[in-house]
Design a protein around this motif. Structure first.
Motif, PDB file in Angstrom:
ATOM      1  N   ALA A  69     -49.270 -39.338  23.899  1.00  0.00           N
ATOM      2  CA  ALA A  69     -50.551 -38.849  24.553  1.00  0.00           C
ATOM      3  C   ALA A  69     -50.322 -37.237  24.523  1.00  0.00           C
ATOM      4  N   LEU A  70     -49.350 -36.823  25.070  1.00  0.00           N
ATOM      5  CA  LEU A  70     -48.976 -35.290  25.109  1.00  0.00           C
ATOM      6  C   LEU A  70     -48.947 -34.727  23.632  1.00  0.00           C
ATOM      7  N   MET A 110     -46.860 -17.161  20.390  1.00  0.00           N
ATOM      8  CA  MET A 110     -47.927 -17.995  19.500  1.00  0.00           C
ATOM      9  C   MET A 110     -48.760 -18.806  20.735  1.00  0.00           C
ATOM     10  N   GLN A 111     -49.921 -18.810  20.419  1.00  0.00           N
ATOM     11  CA  GLN A 111     -50.873 -19.694  21.330  1.00  0.00           C
ATOM     12  C   GLN A 111     -50.484 -21.035  21.624  1.00  0.00           C
ATOM     13  N   LEU A 112     -50.101 -21.701  20.666  1.00  0.00           N
ATOM     14  CA  LEU A 112     -49.664 -23.303  20.972  1.00  0.00           C
ATOM     15  C   LEU A 112     -48.373 -23.268  22.155  1.00  0.00           C
ATOM     16  N   TYR A 122     -48.553 -24.655  25.875  1.00  0.00           N
ATOM     17  CA  TYR A 122     -47.568 -25.592  26.356  1.00  0.00           C
ATOM     18  C   TYR A 122     -46.963 -25.227  27.361  1.00  0.00           C
ATOM     19  N   ASP A 123     -46.333 -24.071  27.446  1.00  0.00           N
ATOM     20  CA  ASP A 123     -45.947 -23.452  28.715  1.00  0.00           C
ATOM     21  C   ASP A 123     -46.641 -23.284  29.965  1.00  0.00           C
ATOM     22  N   ASP A 124     -48.120 -22.952  29.701  1.00  0.00           N
ATOM     23  CA  ASP A 124     -49.129 -23.148  30.985  1.00  0.00           C
ATOM     24  C   ASP A 124     -49.358 -24.472  31.638  1.00  0.00           C
ATOM     25  N   LEU A 179     -43.854 -29.377  19.866  1.00  0.00           N
ATOM     26  CA  LEU A 179     -44.564 -28.308  19.097  1.00  0.00           C
ATOM     27  C   LEU A 179     -44.175 -28.315  17.599  1.00  0.00           C
ATOM     28  N   ARG A 180     -42.954 -28.675  17.354  1.00  0.00           N
ATOM     29  CA  ARG A 180     -42.492 -28.865  15.739  1.00  0.00           C
ATOM     30  C   ARG A 180     -43.482 -29.806  15.255  1.00  0.00           C
ATOM     31  N   GLU A 181     -43.706 -31.069  15.699  1.00  0.00           N
ATOM     32  CA  GLU A 181     -44.389 -31.944  15.015  1.00  0.00           C
ATOM     33  C   GLU A 181     -45.920 -31.484  14.934  1.00  0.00           C
TER      34      GLU A 181
END
Lengths: 167, 136
Positions: A31-32, A1-3, A7-9, B25-27
């Motif tokens: 903030a993240l 998935m895009q999200l 995150y990983d990048d 990611l869950r939130e």
């Protein structure tokens, strides 16, 4: 998935930048979280963006500025100016290196946030002044001068230690 | 020999805590799902009002104040005046209407042509004179 890919990048880079600016792990976490919440709510935010990292660093910078302002107001209210140790750097394998990292973190903490942001993006993100200027929405010359001022201050503060550990 | 900048930039930054990934990611996904579940009308109103919520709130407050003033100050007095004046007004209107009707009748009467006066039946001698005067 895009999200997940985003995150990983980018999460590590955003984490370091946010932690360096806010000096607070809790504020960095918030903030993240806010950045990824916005990305999930508005997937089109990144549509047409060529410099994904630069765009996200800009979002992180805005979040960090908000967090710093909120904390300043909170600190005024509670009359506490205690600066927590952020733990910006990974633990070092030897004592000398660890001492240098602690001193470096203290030197960074002594810089104004606007200089710290430029120094961070230049040294640890390897961005050009042009990309830094775009990410922070400041003129190119301002980015360059903030970097020079910030680096001079850190050099002055770290000079004894640096001279000692440099062969 | 490394420069000062190289020395600084080679210091590795701490990695993001591993536990954050799943939580963040869950939130984020929960927030997106909640937004999708909101009724369209509510979302539309929110997106319309959101740019200036304080301005809209101030406008709404002004309207409430004006409504209150209208209800508690303006309306009873106006109603009272209207109630007092209503019969007098009706009488005046009736008088005007009556006057207009009279005027109209008078005008009609003036415009209608008068019929020729009828000669008395017993005036035959006068008729004969008249016939004699006519050309044959």
């Amino acid at each position: 998935m895009q999200l997940e890919r985003l995150y990983d990048d980018h999460a590590d880079a955003l984490f370091g930048f946010l932690l360096n600016l806010t000096r607070s792990e809790a504020d960095t976490r918030d903030a993240l979280q806010e950045i990824f919440r916005r990305l999930a709510l508005h997937p089109a935010l990144l549509a047409g963006v060529r410099d994904e990292r630069g765009f996200l660093l800009r979002m992180a910078h805005n979040q960090a500025i908000d967090a710093i302002r909120r904390r300043a107001a909170r600190d005024r209210k509670h009359e506490s100016q205690a600066l927590e140790t952020a733990g910006l750097f990974a633990p070092a394998p030897d004592t000398d290196a660890q001492t240098f990292r602690v001193a470096l973190e203290a030197a960074l903490a002594g810089l104004p946030p606007e200089q710290r942001a430029v120094v961070h993006l230049k040294l640890w993100e390897g961005l050009t002044f042009e990309r830094i200027a775009t990410a922070l929405a400041i003129p190119l010359n301002t980015a360059a001068s903030r970097y020079r001022y910030g680096l001079d201050k850190m050099r002055e503060q770290l000079r004894p230690l640096y001279a000692e550990i440099t062969p | 020999m490394k420069t000062f900048e190289e020395k600084l930039s080679e210091q590795p930054l701490r990695a993001t805590p591993a536990a954050w990934r799943a939580e963040i990611l869950r939130e984020a996904r929960t927030a997106a799902a909640q937004q999708n579940m909101e009724p369209t009308a509510v979302t539309g109103w929110r997106s319309w009002l959101w740019p200036a919520p304080r301005a809209w709130a101030a406008l709404a407050a002004c309207w409430v104040v004006l409504l209150a003033v209208q209800l508690f100050v303006g309306t009873p007095a106006a109603t009272a005046v209207a109630q007092v004046d209503a019969p007098r007004l009706a009488l005046a209107l009736e008088a005007k209407r009556h006057t207009l009707l009279e005027l109209e009748a008078a005008v009609v009467a003036q415009q209608t042509p008068r019929a020729a006066p009828r000669l008395p039946r017993g005036a035959s001698g006068w008729l004969r004179e008249e016939k004699g005067a006519l050309p044959c």
